[in-house]
Enzyme design. Structure first.
Site, short mmCIF file in Angstrom:
data_model
loop_
_atom_site.label_atom_id
_atom_site.label_comp_id
_atom_site.label_asym_id
_atom_site.label_seq_id
_atom_site.Cartn_x
_atom_site.Cartn_y
_atom_site.Cartn_z
N ASN A 646 0.81 -1.27 -0.09
CA ASN A 646 -0.07 0.03 0.02
C ASN A 646 0.91 1.19 0.07
O ASN A 646 1.36 1.64 0.90
CB ASN A 646 -0.95 -0.19 1.36
N PRO A 647 1.04 1.86 -1.09
CA PRO A 647 1.96 2.93 -1.11
C PRO A 647 1.56 4.42 -0.19
O PRO A 647 2.39 4.73 0.36
CB PRO A 647 1.91 3.59 -2.39
N GLN A 653 4.70 5.53 6.57
CA GLN A 653 5.70 5.10 7.52
C GLN A 653 7.08 5.81 7.29
O GLN A 653 7.92 6.07 8.39
CB GLN A 653 5.61 3.59 7.34
N GLU A 719 11.14 1.14 10.04
CA GLU A 719 12.43 1.37 10.78
C GLU A 719 13.39 1.97 9.84
O GLU A 719 14.27 3.00 10.30
CB GLU A 719 13.05 0.53 11.48
#
Length: 753
Positions: A646-647, A653, A719
């Site tokens: 999901n772009p 994120q 991360e």
């Protein structure tokens, strides 16, 4: 999406690899399914569940860092109207001590934030340790009564001066199934000594503390010997098993609910004092108890990022090929918990130096144990390594991007010798260079009025992980498909992505898929950490959908229907009720065997493959020539995170990681009074996180190139976004001002001094 036949993976386990292009759901920028609930306030977080008879607890924190309680007077607090009880070490339920060693067969042994026996001892080990908890009918009554508790202490002088204790640091050894904390290739010291060009720099990064949007909060309720905990946590399984062991009850008698979590970033991956004390208070009061930490309470009772002192020494030829890379690190842990982060890990795989030496040492101090904080280790280590590489480019007169490209490893990891499963770091650098317009970068910074303008670049790398994920998939004659698993939704969009995975793997429209999550009564889910939750879920979802499709196709065959028919049509024509398949086992001997298989696969995989997400950051900064004020004015990042499900959520994120990196680079710093071991700035008024004015438009791109060894090709995006951000900004400051800042945060005094 069609699934290829099963093949044998590194550990002999079946691996299901997607073929062809994504289906109609995967690859779409789908809105978050929980967006409406969160924006309208109907989403319930751990301190918002309406529990009949709820009481409120407030902690009393010790103002000392080491010592023993001489006396404690709770009479005034207990006499205050509305107070139900005051919990201290004199009346608190006695708990089983927390484990002091990690057991690979039971990873919940890693759940203890600290080894302190909270309210089961009169000893004080850290600044802010809870020494009492007041439970009252209202929050206001509890807050006031807490101020009436009188405690006298016998004090011991704490040890908290990190720099003063560097000489007492001890070596860190890498542990099995844990990220590496050291490694070597050849004789790096000898190679450095004979190198034609050298750079030798020392760096420091400070302690950081967690500031999630939702502070830690627990609502605890007992029904006899059964405990229900509404808890904003990152690992439901660990929390459930840890609490069960501490209270001496079966794990099945602990019910953990974590439907929505307002951010975690590692700070909610362990069980801290407030959670235990809320459960203890509820047991003693025989009433449900809610304990929500204040901002200061989070600083006093929850660990943060370790400070570091680092040395990076690089030796190179005059052509810019690395001959030696030495990365030496000292970090700290608490005397009552914590562990070494993988600070040198990035040095093992970013560059193909002929000789590499990465070593870590650690100091024990009388401070809160350190804990995971977004890219723990890589965030700090990349600042040092990528700053030193940039300085080497300056010394050599080479373009920093070209220097990085000419030192990329080949097919194998320079230190581990394992084959890269999917390495696209060079492509992220090349694409970022084009998107940013890097070729127009002048050799030195420019001046625009009173602003000094500079451009910086840094590379990023973060390992990819897979964890155990058990799922239950149900389809019904109405056409609905429900995926149940105790995974976590902390704002990253996992529930949305899970729906997309099920839709395409099962071949049903996305709007017909529902995900049920955030509850320990569901099949065991992976923890939300290490950027591994999506990949872990993808592996199990693929297996579940494959098994479901086989059952549906068998039914369809008997009805004369073709394979791949709509599940609703198949079940309706067959006169069949809901159909359910389960993947995984989370109880009894099968759970133990499942853990053995998981560990075996992890070990075998690590011996065969080096898997990691990578990226490249490009930024422009402006520095006020008179005041040293620093502003980031332009930013472009390109990442390889494998397949992008999901772009919209993935890029969110990555942007979040970059914003957190801006804080690491320019403002965040926990200040310790080394005389008392107390945190001096435990609030958002004095601990500076980025605000809107600090964040430029973040131009984020992904390659969307699946890793063939990972479930659905997903590498993980949570991360890697923060890795390298600090270095990119420091490198831009070097370009703008000619000054190499080696200490974080990059405040104006460090620029103009």
């Amino acid at each position: 999406m069609t699934l290829a036949p099963e093949r044998t993976g590194a550990a002999g386990a079946a691996v299901e690899t997607p073929t062809g292009a994504p289906g109609p759901a995967i690859g779409r920028s789908v809105d978050r399914v929980d967006g409406l609930a969160k924006t309208t306030g109907t989403a319930r977080f751990s301190a918002e569940y309406p529990i009949p008879g709820i009481t409120h607890a407030v902690l009393v924190h010790a103002p000392i860092a080491r010592g023993r309680i001489r006396s404690i007077d709770t009479a005034q607090a207990e006499a205050h109207p509305g107070v139900v009880l005051v919990l201290t070490h004199r009346n608190a339920p006695k708990l089983t001590p927390p484990p002091t060693r990690m057991n690979p067969m039971d990873l919940s042994t890693m759940a203890a934030g600290s080894t302190i026996a909270f309210l089961n001892t009169d000893e004080v080990h850290v600044d802010g340790q809870p020494v009492a908890a007041v439970v009252a009918e209202s929050l206001e009554a509890a807050q006031y009564a807490a101020s009436l508790v009188r405690v006298d202490y016998d004090t011991i002088v704490p040890t908290s001066d990190f720099d003063a204790e560097l000489g007492n640091a001890t070596p860190v050894r890498s542990m099995p199934v844990m990220p590496p904390t050291g490694g070597k290739r050849g004789d790096a010291r000898a190679a450095y000594a004979r190198s034609a060009v050298t750079v030798d720099l020392s760096f420091s990064t400070p302690q950081h503390n967690h500031n999630a949007l939702e502070p830690h909060a627990t609502t605890a309720e007992w029904d006899g010997d059964k405990l229900t905990v509404y808890e904003g946590c990152q690992n439901i399984d660990w929390t459930q098993k840890f609490l069960a062991k501490r209270f001496g009850i079966p794990a099945g008698d602990v019910h953990v609910v974590a439907k929505f979590v307002g951010g975690g970033f590692g700070g909610k991956s362990k069980v801290w004092a407030a959670t235990l004390i809320a459960c203890m208070a509820a047991k003693l009061a025989q009433r449900p108890v809610r304990l929500a930490l204040t901002r200061e309470g989070v600083y006093r009772t929850v660990g943060g990022r370790t400070p570091t002192r680092q040395r990076v020494a690089i030796g190179a030829s005059t052509s810019g090929h690395l001959e030696a890379l030495i990365h030496e690190v000292t970090s700290r842990k608490g005397r009552v918990g914590g562990q070494a982060d993988q600070i040198v890990a990035c040095s093992l795989d970013l560059y193909d130096a002929a000789a590499i030496l990465a070593e870590q040492r650690i100091v024990e101090l009388d401070l809160m144990p350190n804990t995971a904080m977004r890219a723990p280790g890589e965030a700090q280590g990349s600042f040092a390594v990528e700053s030193a590489v940039d300085e080497l480019a300056v010394v050599l007169g080479l373009d920093p991007v070209d220097l990085r490209l000419r030192n990329q490893p080949g097919e194998r990891s320079p230190v581990h010798g394992t084959r890269y499963s999917h390495r696209r770091l060079a492509q992220t650098l090349e694409r970022g260079r084009d998107l940013f317009g890097w070729d127009d970068r002048p050799a030195t910074g420019t001046r625009d009025g009173k602003d000094l303008v500079g451009w910086g670049v840094a590379a990023a790398i973060h390992p990819s992980w897979e964890f155990v994920a058990n799922v239950q998939l149900t389809v019904d004659p109405s056409g609905g498909a429900t995926l149940a698993c105790a995974f976590h939704e902390m704002g990253m969009g996992t529930a949305t992505v899970v729906g997309q995975l099920v839709a395409d793997c099962l071949g049903v429209p996305l709007e017909r898929v529902t995900a049920i999550y955030g509850d320990s009564e569901l099949p065991l889910g992976p923890g939300a950490g290490g950027s591994g939750q999506t990949a872990s879920l993808a592996a199990s979802i693929e297996r579940a959908c494959r098994a479901m499709r086989k059952r549906l196709d068998k039914l369809a065959e008997g009805l004369g229907m073709p394979d791949g028919s709509d599940p609703a049509d198949v079940l309706t024509r067959a006169g069949q009720g809901p159909l359910t398949v389960e993947v995984g086992a989370d109880a009894g001997p099968r759970a133990t065997w499942g853990q053995v298989r998981f560990l075996s696969k992890m070990v075998m995989d690590s011996r065969r493959w080096m898997k990691a997400a990578t990226g490249a950051h490009f930024c422009e900064v402006r520095v006020d020539a008179d005041t040293g004020e620093l502003r980031v004015t332009r930013w472009t990042s390109v990442f390889d995170v494998g397949r992008v499900v999901n772009p919209k959520t993935t890029h969110s994120q990555l942007r979040g990681g970059i914003v957190m990196g801006l804080g690491l680079a320019m403002g965040e710093e926990t200040l310790i009074d080394t005389r008392t071991a107390r945190i001096m700035n435990p609030s958002l008024a004095e601990y500076h996180v980025p605000v809107h004015a600090d964040v430029p438009h973040l131009d984020v791109h992904t390659l969307d190139d699946p890793d063939p060894t990972m479930p659905l090709g997903v590498l993980g995006a949570g991360e890697v976004g923060i890795v390298g951000v600090g270095a990119a900004i420091a490198n831009a400051v070097r370009h703008a001002t000619g000054r190499r800042v080696t200490d974080l945060p990059i405040t104006l005094d460090r620029i103009i001094s």
